[in-house]
Design a protein around this motif. Structure first.
Motif, PDB file in Angstrom:
ATOM      1  N   GLU A  55       0.854  -1.195   0.000  1.00 15.13           N
ATOM      2  CA  GLU A  55       0.000   0.000   0.000  1.00 15.13           C
ATOM      3  C   GLU A  55       0.885   1.238   0.000  1.00 15.13           C
ATOM      4  O   GLU A  55       1.058   1.915   1.023  1.00 15.13           O
ATOM      5  CB  GLU A  55      -0.906  -0.024   1.234  1.00 15.13           C
ATOM      6  N   THR A  56       1.460   1.538  -1.161  1.00 13.78           N
ATOM      7  CA  THR A  56       2.414   2.652  -1.241  1.00 13.78           C
ATOM      8  C   THR A  56       1.736   4.014  -1.361  1.00 13.78           C
ATOM      9  O   THR A  56       2.370   5.044  -1.161  1.00 13.78           O
ATOM     10  CB  THR A  56       3.358   2.450  -2.437  1.00 13.78           C
ATOM     11  N   ASN A  57       0.454   4.017  -1.717  1.00  8.41           N
ATOM     12  CA  ASN A  57      -0.296   5.267  -1.806  1.00  8.41           C
ATOM     13  C   ASN A  57      -1.129   5.432  -0.536  1.00  8.41           C
ATOM     14  O   ASN A  57      -2.259   4.994  -0.455  1.00  8.41           O
ATOM     15  CB  ASN A  57      -1.199   5.254  -3.036  1.00  8.41           C
ATOM     16  N   PHE A  58      -0.542   6.062   0.474  1.00 13.39           N
ATOM     17  CA  PHE A  58      -1.200   6.182   1.769  1.00 13.39           C
ATOM     18  C   PHE A  58      -1.036   7.597   2.308  1.00 13.39           C
ATOM     19  O   PHE A  58      -0.202   8.374   1.833  1.00 13.39           O
ATOM     20  CB  PHE A  58      -0.614   5.174   2.759  1.00 13.39           C
ATOM     21  N   ASP A  59      -1.870   7.929   3.296  1.00 20.17           N
ATOM     22  CA  ASP A  59      -1.738   9.222   3.958  1.00 20.17           C
ATOM     23  C   ASP A  59      -1.402   9.001   5.434  1.00 20.17           C
ATOM     24  O   ASP A  59      -1.257   7.863   5.889  1.00 20.17           O
ATOM     25  CB  ASP A  59      -3.007  10.070   3.804  1.00 20.17           C
ATOM     26  N   LEU A  60      -1.311  10.089   6.178  1.00 25.30           N
ATOM     27  CA  LEU A  60      -0.901  10.015   7.579  1.00 25.30           C
ATOM     28  C   LEU A  60      -1.923   9.253   8.421  1.00 25.30           C
ATOM     29  O   LEU A  60      -1.552   8.506   9.332  1.00 25.30           O
ATOM     30  CB  LEU A  60      -0.710  11.426   8.135  1.00 25.30           C
ATOM     31  N   VAL A  61      -3.200   9.425   8.105  1.00 29.53           N
ATOM     32  CA  VAL A  61      -4.257   8.725   8.840  1.00 29.53           C
ATOM     33  C   VAL A  61      -4.157   7.222   8.622  1.00 29.53           C
ATOM     34  O   VAL A  61      -4.299   6.431   9.560  1.00 29.53           O
ATOM     35  CB  VAL A  61      -5.647   9.235   8.419  1.00 29.53           C
ATOM     36  N   ASP A  62      -3.912   6.816   7.387  1.00 35.63           N
ATOM     37  CA  ASP A  62      -3.740   5.387   7.076  1.00 35.63           C
ATOM     38  C   ASP A  62      -2.600   4.793   7.904  1.00 35.63           C
ATOM     39  O   ASP A  62      -2.725   3.692   8.457  1.00 35.63           O
ATOM     40  CB  ASP A  62      -3.439   5.189   5.592  1.00 35.63           C
ATOM     41  N   LEU A  63      -1.517   5.519   7.989  1.00 34.78           N
ATOM     42  CA  LEU A  63      -0.334   5.040   8.699  1.00 34.78           C
ATOM     43  C   LEU A  63      -0.597   4.941  10.198  1.00 34.78           C
ATOM     44  O   LEU A  63      -0.123   4.010  10.864  1.00 34.78           O
ATOM     45  CB  LEU A  63       0.843   5.983   8.435  1.00 34.78           C
ATOM     46  N   GLN A  64      -1.370   5.873  10.722  1.00 33.37           N
ATOM     47  CA  GLN A  64      -1.625   5.912  12.161  1.00 33.37           C
ATOM     48  C   GLN A  64      -2.661   4.887  12.604  1.00 33.37           C
ATOM     49  O   GLN A  64      -2.597   4.384  13.731  1.00 33.37           O
ATOM     50  CB  GLN A  64      -2.075   7.317  12.576  1.00 33.37           C
TER      51      GLN A  64
END
Length: 218
Positions: free
Chosen positions: A129-138
């Motif tokens: 999942e290389t297309n992610f944002d900060l919320v996805d990561l958290q």
């Protein structure tokens, strides 16, 4: 506290604790320097903060990032000591004789379990999942119920407790119970009840505290 630190210096516990801290250091370093790039922050806060404010935030973070690495051993030592105290309290109420040192060893070994979901998370965002944002990561956590739910459909305060409903947390309880059953020579189901009534209660109090903080800061 001083005796535990001395034990860590002169026993196998010290090697395991050092390995634990070094592993988390590497995971934290890669996450901070590879996944958490500037673009994520600008996309996340671009509508709430000016470019200069975000740049100042990032510069501050980069400048003092080393402090977080230095604090890792302190944080994990405190966490393990707190868990050991909670488990020791449980053994007292259940009238089971297990030493503080043995419980600390069990807590230390069990803590290695949480390296697995962190590594899975790291590899997931690095290669899949290389297309992610900060919320996805958290909010992403492997084998968690939270991954099956639309984050925007639930209140913000409920994200953390739902995230805790995962396979690794269940296995963690089982490892703690199994370790105590070995040293106490008691049945595993009984020790699972001990873990639930000690660590489980402590975890519940912690979750309530986090919910309270989240609601008041929202």
């Amino acid at each position: 506290m001083a005796s535990i630190v001395e034990d860590l210096k002169h026993s196998n516990q010290g090697y395991f604790f050092t390995l634990l801290c070094l592993t988390w250091f590497l995971i934290t370093f890669v996450t901070s320097n590879v996944l958490l790039n500037d673009e994520l922050y600008f996309n996340q806060f671009g509508e709430q903060m000016t470019y200069e404010q975000i740049r100042l935030l990032l510069d501050f973070q980069y400048k003092y990032q080393w402090i977080s690495y230095l604090m890792l051993p302190v944080i994990y030592l405190f966490k393990l000591l707190l868990l050991t105290i909670v488990l020791l309290t449980g053994t007292i109420f259940w009238n089971i004789n297990v030493s503080f040192k043995k419980l600390f060893q069990i807590a230390l070994i069990a803590e290695f379990l949480f390296i697995i979901p962190s590594l899975v998370k790291l590899f997931w965002f690095l290669f899949f999942e290389t297309n992610f944002d900060l919320v996805d990561l958290q909010t992403f956590y492997p084998l968690s119920i939270l991954n099956l739910i639309d984050i925007e459909s639930i209140p913000q305060w409920s994200i953390y407790p739902v995230q805790l409903l995962n396979v690794f947390e269940v296995v963690y309880w089982c490892i703690l119970a199994f370790g105590i059953s070995l040293v106490a020579k008691e049945r595993w189901p009984k020790m699972l009840g001990l873990v639930a009534s000690s660590y489980g209660v402590g975890l519940f109090v912690w979750v309530v505290f986090i919910i309270f903080i989240t609601i008041n800061l929202s």
